[in-house]
Scaffold this active site. Sequence first.
Site, short mmCIF file in Angstrom:
data_model
loop_
_atom_site.label_atom_id
_atom_site.label_comp_id
_atom_site.label_asym_id
_atom_site.label_seq_id
_atom_site.Cartn_x
_atom_site.Cartn_y
_atom_site.Cartn_z
N TYR A 45 0.84 -1.20 0.00
CA TYR A 45 0.00 0.00 0.00
C TYR A 45 0.87 1.26 0.00
O TYR A 45 0.68 2.17 -0.80
CB TYR A 45 -0.94 -0.02 1.21
CG TYR A 45 -1.93 1.12 1.26
CD1 TYR A 45 -2.90 1.28 0.27
CD2 TYR A 45 -1.91 2.03 2.31
CE1 TYR A 45 -3.81 2.32 0.32
CE2 TYR A 45 -2.82 3.08 2.36
CZ TYR A 45 -3.77 3.21 1.36
OH TYR A 45 -4.67 4.25 1.42
N LYS A 49 1.28 4.04 -3.11
CA LYS A 49 0.93 5.45 -2.93
C LYS A 49 2.15 6.34 -3.20
O LYS A 49 2.01 7.41 -3.81
CB LYS A 49 0.35 5.71 -1.55
CG LYS A 49 -0.98 4.99 -1.31
CD LYS A 49 -2.00 5.30 -2.40
CE LYS A 49 -3.31 4.58 -2.19
NZ LYS A 49 -4.26 4.79 -3.28
N THR A 80 -16.88 4.40 1.51
CA THR A 80 -17.06 3.43 0.42
C THR A 80 -17.86 2.24 0.95
O THR A 80 -18.13 2.14 2.16
CB THR A 80 -15.69 2.93 -0.07
OG1 THR A 80 -15.04 2.26 1.03
CG2 THR A 80 -14.82 4.06 -0.59
#
Length: 149
Positions: A45, A49, A80
């Site tokens: 992750y 990014k 979300t």
Amino acid sequence: MFSAGVRAHYRASQLAAPSMIAKQRGLIVNISFWAAHKHIGNVAYGVAKAATDKMTADMAVELRTHGVAVVSLYPGLVRTEKVMEAAAWLDLTNSESPQFVGRAVAALAADPNVMRRTGTVQVAANLATEYGFTDIDGKTPRPLTLADV
């Protein structure tokens, strides 16, 4: 992280850039997050990014002379479907709707001086304060900082 994130941003930009270059104007917004600067979650992750932010900075250099702005946009906690599945365990008091992030993009696109932001990271909630838009509930979320995440 790399296929749906970095690669998708790169490919979409690659397809859209020729049209923007021909018009000598445009805006590319890459969605990223503070994990580019701090370990949050996992290695993949954070690296994805960071790669998105580096891609944004490099695209901005190459597209600046063509009038195309490129920014990384950092949303806060977005409501979300996945986030809402975990709502019982999350504090959503400072969360953002997906529409809020869309309003940030629309505000950038409507800014005749958006080129001043090219190559930078923009926080959605900071843009709301600056441009004067709110979330769909009329609230303006507090901008997250590196210290908050």
